[in-house]
Design an enzyme around this catalytic site. Structure first.
Site, short mmCIF file in Angstrom:
data_model
loop_
_atom_site.label_atom_id
_atom_site.label_comp_id
_atom_site.label_asym_id
_atom_site.label_seq_id
_atom_site.Cartn_x
_atom_site.Cartn_y
_atom_site.Cartn_z
N THR A 13 0.77 -1.16 0.10
CA THR A 13 0.02 0.09 -0.01
C THR A 13 0.90 1.21 0.13
O THR A 13 2.11 1.15 0.30
CB THR A 13 -0.94 0.06 1.32
OG1 THR A 13 -0.25 0.25 2.39
CG2 THR A 13 -1.81 -1.23 1.23
N GLY A 14 0.48 2.24 -0.54
CA GLY A 14 1.07 3.46 -0.60
C GLY A 14 2.33 3.61 -1.49
O GLY A 14 3.50 3.95 -0.87
N GLY A 20 7.25 3.06 -0.33
CA GLY A 20 6.70 1.98 -1.11
C GLY A 20 6.97 1.58 -2.32
O GLY A 20 7.07 0.51 -2.77
N TYR A 154 2.04 12.32 14.65
CA TYR A 154 2.59 11.28 13.88
C TYR A 154 3.11 10.02 15.00
O TYR A 154 3.12 9.03 14.54
CB TYR A 154 3.64 11.90 12.85
CG TYR A 154 4.53 10.92 12.32
CD1 TYR A 154 4.03 10.24 11.13
CD2 TYR A 154 5.84 10.64 12.64
CE1 TYR A 154 4.76 9.40 10.45
CE2 TYR A 154 6.57 9.64 12.09
CZ TYR A 154 6.03 9.06 10.96
OH TYR A 154 6.92 8.22 10.14
#
Length: 262
Positions: A13-14, A20, A154
């Site tokens: 994903t990403g 990624g 984050y």
């Protein structure tokens, strides 16, 4: 070294850019079949076109904060066969003072950085457990262990990813399914470069000078005193994904920023 990944089906994903994309590239070099995912069709198509000469790659776009899009991505991938490896890489970061973080900011970060992995894993993990084999790697961060004051939101989401990883791994006992996390340190990607470009413009200083001083001023505990390369992170992810003895663990690739022997 043959990691035993030839013809394995991998979803990252990403993966339209950054870590990624680098991870998808290494999997392809190891002979795996890879599904690229990105937020937009144009991003996915560009990445697939860029990597198609290396191996068998396809892609699907979608917003993983939307359960329907997450389910569509799972269905798209499973139509190609049983998923052998899942890399939950989707994530965002930003610098913002703690006192300015709203409830909406917190919820957005958890939705993208944590729940995206939950939405994909709760489809893919049961299928792996039913077959008795498979590997999941969740992207955490050194900030999950050493929270960053300028990015508390984050950091907390990356700590949550460590807990999610171990909890999922506990479900795999007695099978050949494995769930691990990888903790990159500051990694030079398109997003990080854009951040430093903006900082250089804001300060009216050369980019090279700001980057050179970053580790002296902001990350003095780093032992390598440089940014990690996305390919270095990617090779760690692929190796962890392929190692049949790796389960329930957090693998650091952060240049020694975390001052710990474990």
């Amino acid at each position: 070294m043959d990691l035993g990944l030839k013809d394995k089906l991998v979803l990252v994903t990403g993966s339209g850019s950054g870590i990624g994309k680098a991870t998808a590239k290494v999997f392809l070099e190891e002979g795996a079949r890879v599904v690229i995912h990105g937020l937009t069709v144009s991003e996915v198509e560009a990445c697939v076109a860029d990597l198609s000469a290396i191996g068998e790659v396809t892609g699907s776009a979608g917003d993983l904060t939307n359960p329907s899009d997450a389910n569509d991505l799972c269905a798209f991938t499973q139509n190609l066969g049983a998923v052998d490896v899942l890399v939950n890489n989707v994530g965002i970061f930003s610098v913002k003072p703690f006192e300015d973080l709203t409830d909406e900011d917190w919820m957005r970060y958890f939705d993208i950085n944590v729940l995206s992995a939950v939405r994909i894993s709760r489809v893919i993990l049961p299928a792996m457990l039913k077959r008795g084999t498979g590997s999941i790697v969740n992207l955490a961060s050194e900030a999950g262990v050493k929270p960053l004051p300028q990015m508390v939101h984050y950091s907390v989401t990356k700590t949550a990813m460590l807990g999610l990883t171990r909890g999922m791994a506990e479900l795999t006992k007695g099978t050949k399914v494995r769930v691990n996390s990888v903790l990159p340190g500051p990694t030079w990607t398109e997003g990080v470069k854009a951040y430093f470009d903006g900082l250089a413009e804001q300060k009216g200083e050369p980019l090279d000078g700001i980057v050179e001083n970053y580790f002296k001023q902001d990350e003095p505990t780093s032992l390598i005193q440089r940014f990690v390369d996305a390919n270095e992170v990617a090779r760690t992810i692929v190796t962890v994904a392929a190692n049949p003895a790796a389960n329930g663990a957090a693998y650091r690739i952060e240049g020694g920023i975390i001052r710990s022997i474990l």
